[in-house]
Design a protein around this motif. Structure first.
Motif, PDB file in Angstrom:
ATOM      1  N   LYS A   1       0.253 103.984 -13.658  1.00  0.00           N
ATOM      2  CA  LYS A   1      -0.366 102.655 -13.513  1.00  0.00           C
ATOM      3  C   LYS A   1      -0.907 102.288 -14.890  1.00  0.00           C
ATOM      4  N   LEU A   2      -0.230 101.338 -15.526  1.00  0.00           N
ATOM      5  CA  LEU A   2      -0.559 101.064 -16.930  1.00  0.00           C
ATOM      6  C   LEU A   2      -0.132  99.640 -17.288  1.00  0.00           C
ATOM      7  N   ASP A   3      -0.955  98.973 -18.080  1.00  0.00           N
ATOM      8  CA  ASP A   3      -0.549  97.685 -18.640  1.00  0.00           C
ATOM      9  C   ASP A   3       0.469  97.970 -19.732  1.00  0.00           C
ATOM     10  N   LEU A   4       1.558  97.189 -19.760  1.00  0.00           N
ATOM     11  CA  LEU A   4       2.598  97.530 -20.743  1.00  0.00           C
ATOM     12  C   LEU A   4       2.094  97.412 -22.171  1.00  0.00           C
ATOM     13  N   GLU A   5       1.046  96.628 -22.388  1.00  0.00           N
ATOM     14  CA  GLU A   5       0.510  96.526 -23.751  1.00  0.00           C
ATOM     15  C   GLU A   5      -0.154  97.834 -24.192  1.00  0.00           C
ATOM     16  N   ASP A   6      -0.447  98.720 -23.225  1.00  0.00           N
ATOM     17  CA  ASP A   6      -1.084 100.003 -23.563  1.00  0.00           C
ATOM     18  C   ASP A   6      -0.092 101.160 -23.521  1.00  0.00           C
ATOM     19  N   VAL A   7       1.207 100.856 -23.578  1.00  0.00           N
ATOM     20  CA  VAL A   7       2.216 101.905 -23.372  1.00  0.00           C
ATOM     21  C   VAL A   7       2.129 103.004 -24.437  1.00  0.00           C
ATOM     22  N   ALA A   8       1.632 102.672 -25.638  1.00  0.00           N
ATOM     23  CA  ALA A   8       1.544 103.682 -26.706  1.00  0.00           C
ATOM     24  C   ALA A   8       0.609 104.830 -26.317  1.00  0.00           C
ATOM     25  N   THR A   9      -0.311 104.580 -25.368  1.00  0.00           N
ATOM     26  CA  THR A   9      -1.244 105.651 -24.978  1.00  0.00           C
ATOM     27  C   THR A   9      -0.505 106.823 -24.304  1.00  0.00           C
ATOM     28  N   LEU A  10       0.749 106.597 -23.884  1.00  0.00           N
ATOM     29  CA  LEU A  10       1.514 107.699 -23.294  1.00  0.00           C
ATOM     30  C   LEU A  10       1.924 108.714 -24.369  1.00  0.00           C
ATOM     31  N   GLY A  11       1.936 108.286 -25.634  1.00  0.00           N
ATOM     32  CA  GLY A  11       2.325 109.177 -26.736  1.00  0.00           C
ATOM     33  C   GLY A  11       3.794 109.574 -26.673  1.00  0.00           C
ATOM     34  N   LYS A  12       4.650 108.677 -26.173  1.00  0.00           N
ATOM     35  CA  LYS A  12       6.081 109.002 -26.053  1.00  0.00           C
ATOM     36  C   LYS A  12       6.928 107.985 -26.809  1.00  0.00           C
ATOM     37  N   GLU A  13       8.174 108.382 -27.054  1.00  0.00           N
ATOM     38  CA  GLU A  13       9.152 107.493 -27.693  1.00  0.00           C
ATOM     39  C   GLU A  13      10.352 107.383 -26.737  1.00  0.00           C
ATOM     40  N   PHE A  14      11.017 106.225 -26.746  1.00  0.00           N
ATOM     41  CA  PHE A  14      12.097 106.010 -25.769  1.00  0.00           C
ATOM     42  C   PHE A  14      13.399 105.551 -26.443  1.00  0.00           C
ATOM     43  N   ASP A  15      14.536 106.001 -25.870  1.00  0.00           N
ATOM     44  CA  ASP A  15      15.857 105.587 -26.384  1.00  0.00           C
ATOM     45  C   ASP A  15      16.315 104.287 -25.749  1.00  0.00           C
ATOM     46  N   PHE A  16      15.795 104.015 -24.570  1.00  0.00           N
ATOM     47  CA  PHE A  16      16.192 102.798 -23.866  1.00  0.00           C
ATOM     48  C   PHE A  16      14.985 102.289 -23.082  1.00  0.00           C
ATOM     49  N   ILE A  17      14.697 100.995 -23.283  1.00  0.00           N
ATOM     50  CA  ILE A  17      13.574 100.388 -22.558  1.00  0.00           C
ATOM     51  C   ILE A  17      14.127  99.191 -21.798  1.00  0.00           C
ATOM     52  N   THR A  18      13.788  99.091 -20.541  1.00  0.00           N
ATOM     53  CA  THR A  18      14.181  97.898 -19.818  1.00  0.00           C
ATOM     54  C   THR A  18      12.919  97.171 -19.383  1.00  0.00           C
ATOM     55  N   CYS A  19      12.920  95.858 -19.575  1.00  0.00           N
ATOM     56  CA  CYS A  19      11.745  95.057 -19.223  1.00  0.00           C
ATOM     57  C   CYS A  19      12.270  93.712 -18.711  1.00  0.00           C
ATOM     58  N   THR A  20      12.477  93.646 -17.410  1.00  0.00           N
ATOM     59  CA  THR A  20      13.108  92.455 -16.842  1.00  0.00           C
ATOM     60  C   THR A  20      12.152  91.762 -15.883  1.00  0.00           C
ATOM     61  N   GLY A  21      12.028  90.458 -16.062  1.00  0.00           N
ATOM     62  CA  GLY A  21      11.180  89.670 -15.155  1.00  0.00           C
ATOM     63  C   GLY A  21       9.700  89.858 -15.405  1.00  0.00           C
ATOM     64  N   VAL A  22       9.326  90.319 -16.594  1.00  0.00           N
ATOM     65  CA  VAL A  22       7.922  90.649 -16.854  1.00  0.00           C
ATOM     66  C   VAL A  22       7.325  89.803 -17.996  1.00  0.00           C
ATOM     67  N   LEU A  23       8.010  89.759 -19.139  1.00  0.00           N
ATOM     68  CA  LEU A  23       7.399  89.120 -20.320  1.00  0.00           C
ATOM     69  C   LEU A  23       6.990  87.670 -20.051  1.00  0.00           C
ATOM     70  N   HIS A  24       7.764  86.943 -19.234  1.00  0.00           N
ATOM     71  CA  HIS A  24       7.438  85.521 -19.002  1.00  0.00           C
ATOM     72  C   HIS A  24       6.173  85.352 -18.157  1.00  0.00           C
ATOM     73  N   HIS A  25       5.672  86.457 -17.576  1.00  0.00           N
ATOM     74  CA  HIS A  25       4.419  86.371 -16.815  1.00  0.00           C
ATOM     75  C   HIS A  25       3.206  86.827 -17.638  1.00  0.00           C
ATOM     76  N   LEU A  26       3.453  87.235 -18.901  1.00  0.00           N
ATOM     77  CA  LEU A  26       2.321  87.703 -19.717  1.00  0.00           C
ATOM     78  C   LEU A  26       1.672  86.522 -20.435  1.00  0.00           C
ATOM     79  N   PRO A  27       0.333  86.570 -20.633  1.00  0.00           N
ATOM     80  CA  PRO A  27      -0.306  85.490 -21.393  1.00  0.00           C
ATOM     81  C   PRO A  27       0.250  85.420 -22.811  1.00  0.00           C
ATOM     82  N   ASN A  28       0.663  86.577 -23.365  1.00  0.00           N
ATOM     83  CA  ASN A  28       1.229  86.573 -24.708  1.00  0.00           C
ATOM     84  C   ASN A  28       2.486  87.473 -24.735  1.00  0.00           C
TER      85      ASN A  28
END
Ligand SMILES: C[S@@+](CC[C@H](N)C(=O)[O-])C[C@H]1O[C@@H](n2cnc3c(N)ncnc32)[C@H](O)[C@@H]1O
Length: 387
Positions: A86-113
């Motif tokens: 359970k995490l806000d995507l803006e805080d994803v760096a707190t996981l301390g991980k790196e990813f080869d593939f990220i999918t983000c569908t239907g989300v960015l248009h609902h963010l204030p920024n």
């Protein structure tokens, strides 16, 4: 879900298992991918984890109830490779991980920024990683915003009573209302959640093609490709004699895609792929001189060659892909039949395929035809350094 996926009924646009040549034209093996599903909703992260047990999948969402549903799927399908947070995507760096593939569908248009959301994702993307994005498209949603404004004036809230009134407004909307094209094109308005998301969401931005490109660039990322390029290729949608055909030569790919979206008004969403600029420059596919001979061609998963051509009679082959019908020349059909993932065009031509193929087409015509099929997304191209 497992049944739906194994029967091919459930699949996702942007799934690395199906789309990898578009993301990594120099990488063939998707084993061991580290995947982030940002704003995973109720199903998406479990889908990726079930799709391939060698991937490690992290799903994040700030909605407790969505994650609960994913947790049920994790348990039911024994998804040891799935982690949920359970995490806000803006805080994803707190996981301390790196990813080869990220999918983000239907989300960015609902963010204030949306930009700060995408920057947060870029910061956890590996150097050769790819982000698969989907946001609302503005051209087809013009009328939706008129209805949203009307419902705001009426002080509608996300309550069962107001959702019912929205439903009846949609059912009795004049046939020539600007929202009708959108309503006919999408399939999620039969559900309450779809009605709420479309008409009563308090935070809803949409993007035109130029907006997609600037969102990408403003976040320090580079555009790789549309998930389905044919939707942005006007040449495919107008006859060759049309005066616009030559006008398109004088403008950039970005402008041409923008014009296509404005003239066709079909895109309720935009789906595209981005990566770090250094990586994207490394995988640029250019058809210059005869370099295409070192390419391998992979057909789109939905490309069907219905009737094989006869190279001697030089008859073209009839093809379809996702509702589009087109022909490919006898020479190219023959070439595609001989190409497998492991050989490139020149090796096929060198193995005696040449006579057969070039009997009906010249090398230049072959190149133009492959380029055009690739521009439409009917085939993918693999670059030579892959092996
Ligand atoms: C429309 S759903 C899309 C779900 C999924 N990505 C898909 O395409 O099926 C949007 C999801 O994004 C989540 N979401 C929205 N803003 C978020 C944020 N800032 N951080 C994490 N999740 C967020 C919502 O809770 C919701 O589950």
């Amino acid at each position: 879900m497992a049944d739906a996926m194994s029967s091919g009924f459930y699949w996702e646009i942007g799934d690395p298992m199906l789309y990898w040549p578009l993301f990594w034209p120099q990488r063939r093996n998707t084993d061991g991918l580290r995947i982030l599903v940002a704003g995973c909703g109720t199903v998406q992260a479990a889908y990726y984890a079930l799709r391939n047990p060698t991937w490690t999948v992290v799903g994040i969402d700030f909605s407790e109830s969505s994650l609960k549903h994913q947790a049920v799927l994790k348990k039911r399908h024994h998804l040891e490779n799935l982690e949920l947070h359970k995490l806000d995507l803006e805080d994803v760096a707190t996981l301390g991980k790196e990813f080869d593939f990220i999918t983000c569908t239907g989300v960015l248009h609902h963010l204030p920024n949306p930009e700060s959301g995408l920057i947060a994702l870029r910061n956890v993307l590996s150097p050769e990683g790819v982000i698969n994005l989907m946001v609302y498209g503005s051209s087809l949603r013009v009328g939706v915003y008129m209805l949203q404004e009307a419902f705001r004036e009426l002080q509608f809230r996300q309550t069962p009573v107001d959702v019912e009134i929205v439903r009846s407004v949609i059912q009795t909307l004049p046939e020539d209302h600007a929202a009708q094209k959108y309503i006919q094109a999408v399939n999620d308005l039969s559900y309450d959640s779809g009605l709420v998301d479309t008409f009563l969401h308090p935070q809803d931005a949409s993007f035109d093609v130029k907006g997609v490109y600037s969102l990408t660039r403003n976040c320090g990322l580079e555009f790789i490709s549309w998930c389905d390029p044919i939707n942005y290729s006007l040449r495919h949608h107008i006859p060759q004699e049309h005066p616009l055909w030559t006008k398109l030569n004088d403008i950039s790919d970005e402008s041409a895609a923008h014009v296509c979206d404005l003239l066709l008004q079909r895109q309720g969403t935009h789906r595209w792929l981005v990566g770090h600029p250094d990586y994207v420059n490394k995988i640029k596919i250019e058809f210059s001189g005869n370099n295409f001979l070192s390419f391998t061609i992979i057909p789109h998963r939905n490309l069907v060659i219905h009737q094989q051509s006869d190279p001697i009679a030089n008859t073209p082959a009839e093809c379809t892909r996702d509702g589009y019908a087109f022909q490919i020349s006898a020479g190219l059909a023959r070439l595609m039949a001989l190409l497998s993932g492991d050989n490139n065009i020149s090796s096929v031509l060198g193995k005696g395929g040449l006579d057969d193929i070039l009997r009906s087409t010249s090398l230049d015509a072959l190149k133009e035809e492959i380029k055009s099929l690739w521009e439409m997304g009917h085939v993918y191209v693999l670059l030579p350094e892959i092996r």
